[in-house]
Design a protein around this motif. Structure first.
Motif, PDB file in Angstrom:
ATOM      1  N   PRO A   1      49.503 -40.805  -1.825  1.00  0.00           N
ATOM      2  CA  PRO A   1      49.081 -40.826  -0.420  1.00  0.00           C
ATOM      3  C   PRO A   1      48.723 -39.436   0.107  1.00  0.00           C
ATOM      4  N   LEU A   2      49.515 -38.452  -0.252  1.00  0.00           N
ATOM      5  CA  LEU A   2      49.157 -37.046  -0.044  1.00  0.00           C
ATOM      6  C   LEU A   2      48.980 -36.430  -1.436  1.00  0.00           C
ATOM      7  N   PRO A   3      47.761 -36.250  -1.914  1.00  0.00           N
ATOM      8  CA  PRO A   3      47.558 -35.724  -3.273  1.00  0.00           C
ATOM      9  C   PRO A   3      48.126 -34.332  -3.470  1.00  0.00           C
ATOM     10  N   ARG A   4      48.215 -33.592  -2.398  1.00  0.00           N
ATOM     11  CA  ARG A   4      48.917 -32.305  -2.379  1.00  0.00           C
ATOM     12  C   ARG A   4      49.477 -32.149  -0.979  1.00  0.00           C
ATOM     13  N   ALA A   5      50.569 -31.431  -0.858  1.00  0.00           N
ATOM     14  CA  ALA A   5      51.231 -31.341   0.440  1.00  0.00           C
ATOM     15  C   ALA A   5      51.673 -29.908   0.697  1.00  0.00           C
ATOM     16  N   TYR A   6      51.839 -29.609   1.971  1.00  0.00           N
ATOM     17  CA  TYR A   6      52.308 -28.267   2.323  1.00  0.00           C
ATOM     18  C   TYR A   6      53.746 -28.041   1.873  1.00  0.00           C
ATOM     19  N   GLN A   7      54.507 -29.136   1.751  1.00  0.00           N
ATOM     20  CA  GLN A   7      55.914 -28.980   1.375  1.00  0.00           C
ATOM     21  C   GLN A   7      56.452 -30.279   0.774  1.00  0.00           C
ATOM     22  N   TRP A   8      57.254 -30.136  -0.288  1.00  0.00           N
ATOM     23  CA  TRP A   8      57.967 -31.250  -0.908  1.00  0.00           C
ATOM     24  C   TRP A   8      59.415 -30.788  -1.099  1.00  0.00           C
TER      25      TRP A   8
ATOM     26  N   ALA B   1      66.566 -32.344   9.472  1.00  0.00           N
ATOM     27  CA  ALA B   1      67.237 -31.321  10.286  1.00  0.00           C
ATOM     28  C   ALA B   1      67.835 -30.229   9.407  1.00  0.00           C
ATOM     29  N   HIS B   2      68.375 -30.634   8.253  1.00  0.00           N
ATOM     30  CA  HIS B   2      68.914 -29.649   7.298  1.00  0.00           C
ATOM     31  C   HIS B   2      67.804 -28.722   6.816  1.00  0.00           C
ATOM     32  N   LEU B   3      66.649 -29.293   6.487  1.00  0.00           N
ATOM     33  CA  LEU B   3      65.507 -28.497   6.036  1.00  0.00           C
ATOM     34  C   LEU B   3      65.072 -27.501   7.099  1.00  0.00           C
ATOM     35  N   CYS B   4      65.146 -27.921   8.365  1.00  0.00           N
ATOM     36  CA  CYS B   4      64.603 -27.121   9.462  1.00  0.00           C
ATOM     37  C   CYS B   4      65.640 -26.213  10.139  1.00  0.00           C
ATOM     38  N   LYS B   5      66.776 -26.037   9.524  1.00  0.00           N
ATOM     39  CA  LYS B   5      67.805 -25.177  10.138  1.00  0.00           C
ATOM     40  C   LYS B   5      67.277 -23.771  10.400  1.00  0.00           C
ATOM     41  N   THR B   6      66.486 -23.237   9.454  1.00  0.00           N
ATOM     42  CA  THR B   6      66.039 -21.846   9.588  1.00  0.00           C
ATOM     43  C   THR B   6      64.525 -21.687   9.573  1.00  0.00           C
ATOM     44  N   ARG B   7      63.778 -22.804   9.595  1.00  0.00           N
ATOM     45  CA  ARG B   7      62.316 -22.710   9.535  1.00  0.00           C
ATOM     46  C   ARG B   7      61.681 -23.980  10.078  1.00  0.00           C
ATOM     47  N   ASN B   8      60.408 -23.888  10.393  1.00  0.00           N
ATOM     48  CA  ASN B   8      59.644 -25.055  10.815  1.00  0.00           C
ATOM     49  C   ASN B   8      59.227 -25.888   9.599  1.00  0.00           C
ATOM     50  N   ALA B   9      59.027 -27.167   9.807  1.00  0.00           N
ATOM     51  CA  ALA B   9      58.378 -28.023   8.812  1.00  0.00           C
ATOM     52  C   ALA B   9      57.083 -28.517   9.449  1.00  0.00           C
ATOM     53  N   ARG B  10      55.982 -28.285   8.807  1.00  0.00           N
ATOM     54  CA  ARG B  10      54.688 -28.621   9.381  1.00  0.00           C
ATOM     55  C   ARG B  10      54.251 -30.032   8.997  1.00  0.00           C
ATOM     56  N   ALA B  11      53.327 -30.564   9.765  1.00  0.00           N
ATOM     57  CA  ALA B  11      52.821 -31.914   9.536  1.00  0.00           C
ATOM     58  C   ALA B  11      52.366 -32.071   8.085  1.00  0.00           C
ATOM     59  N   GLY B  12      52.810 -33.143   7.458  1.00  0.00           N
ATOM     60  CA  GLY B  12      52.496 -33.374   6.057  1.00  0.00           C
ATOM     61  C   GLY B  12      53.595 -32.941   5.114  1.00  0.00           C
ATOM     62  N   SER B  13      54.724 -32.488   5.644  1.00  0.00           N
ATOM     63  CA  SER B  13      55.867 -32.179   4.790  1.00  0.00           C
ATOM     64  C   SER B  13      56.479 -33.488   4.289  1.00  0.00           C
ATOM     65  N   ILE B  14      56.867 -33.502   3.018  1.00  0.00           N
ATOM     66  CA  ILE B  14      57.478 -34.676   2.406  1.00  0.00           C
ATOM     67  C   ILE B  14      58.941 -34.369   2.121  1.00  0.00           C
TER      68      ILE B  14
END
Length: 332
Positions: A75-82, A247-260
């Motif tokens: 669905p996302l052939p490549r993503a900004y974050q996994w 929320a755990h992922l985002c404790k110290t950084r943003n997660a941008r649209a398309g993060s998996i």
């Protein structure tokens, strides 16, 4: 609604809306060219995709075509974050118990998570291409969500509002490469090759009552070489739900649209429901008999991962893959 990415020969494919019964699809080229484009402007694009979905399911879409999972990319052939969690702590506990290690109590309160490669995902029917069986090839059946923009420091409730899509994952692991890699103290790299995803990603509302509490309350089926080896319930024994993982992922950084964000291997304390990865089966054998007898995957092996609704119908379509030796594939 259900969305897919059709392989049109480009790097990111073409966004399509898929019917609820997975029989037909319609390109969304007049709305958004790619899945990432839709996620980047979700509040504007999603209502238009939903309208197309209603037309498709009502038989009113004029340019629909037969849906073929083999024509799909991830669905996302490549993503900004996994980022893959380990929300089913029973799985972690079994792995540590099998090697005689105590599990820290903090694991029940603070999620485990690693960041995998996201630049090259495999489509739902793409081969798992690897060089050596000796690496210990294993499938891992999981659930994952795709997010919108999630701000640093977001609470679980805030993160919940940014869950856009749900899909299935085969997070392939090379078990015999993991111990020496982790011993370096710097995490997974070579032991985690490209992951593959279900043909279709769905909005949470598409799951109906099966989506509650930030979890998918349905069994996840793994069929290895034609034999059903696991159907653990994804809503049972999930210690950390998806909003908590985000929320755990985002404790110290943003997660941008398309993060998996992945759930980790779906695992139940009830061993009669089977397993979602071979490593867990081997751990149970080690605990019971002192030796692991189930081998890892070999070239030519197949794996099918699928989730059915209460009526027995596939929700996401199936991940269906074969393990292929790299040299043999290049020689064709």
């Amino acid at each position: 609604m259900k969305l897919a990415t059709i392989n049109d020969g480009t790097r990111d494919g073409q966004l399509a809306v898929v019917s609820r019964d997975l029989k037909t699809a319609h390109l969304a080229d007049g709305i958004a060219p790619t899945m990432q484009a839709a996620l980047d402007d979700w509040s504007f694009i999603a209502p238009q995709l939903n309208e197309l979905s209603q037309q498709l399911n009502g038989g009113r879409a004029r340019r629909s075509f037969d849906f073929d999972p083999a024509a799909c990319m991830a669905p996302l052939p490549r993503a900004y974050q996994w980022a893959d969690g380990s929300a089913y702590v029973n799985h972690v506990e079994l792995v540590r118990k099998a090697r005689g290690a105590e599990m820290p109590e903090s694991f029940w309160e603070d999620p485990l998570m690693y960041q995998g490669g996201s630049d090259d995902f495999i489509g739902p029917t793409g081969d798992i291409v690897l060089a050596h069986e000796e690496w210990g090839i294993d499938f891992e059946a999981e659930v994952a969500v795709v997010t919108g923009d999630v701000a640093m420091g977001s609470t679980a409730d805030e993160a919940h509002q940014q869950i856009r899509l749900v899909m299935l994952v085969n997070d392939v692991s090379l078990r015999n490469l993991i111990p020496p890699e982790l011993a370096k103290g710097f995490g997974f790299l070579q032991s985690k090759p490209a992951s593959s995803f279900s043909p279709v990603a769905v909005t949470p509302d598409e799951l109906g009552d099966a989506w509650k509490g930030g979890k998918v309350h349905l069994p996840l089926r793994s069929t290895w070489n034609g034999k059903l080896v696991g159907h653990p319930h994804a809503g049972v024994d999930m210690v950390f739900n998806f909003p908590q993982l985000i929320a755990h992922l985002c404790k110290t950084r943003n997660a941008r649209a398309g993060s998996i964000v992945g759930s980790g291997t779906v695992s139940n304390k009830d061993a009669s429901r089977g397993y979602s990865c071979i490593a867990e089966k081997r751990c149970l054998e080690m605990i019971a008999d002192g030796v692991a007898s189930t081998p890892f995957m070999l070239f030519g092996d197949t794996i099918k991962i699928e989730m059915l609704d209460g009526a027995g119908k596939s929700i996401f379509g199936a991940i269906e893959q074969k393990v292929v030796q790299a040299e043999a594939k290049r020689s064709r």
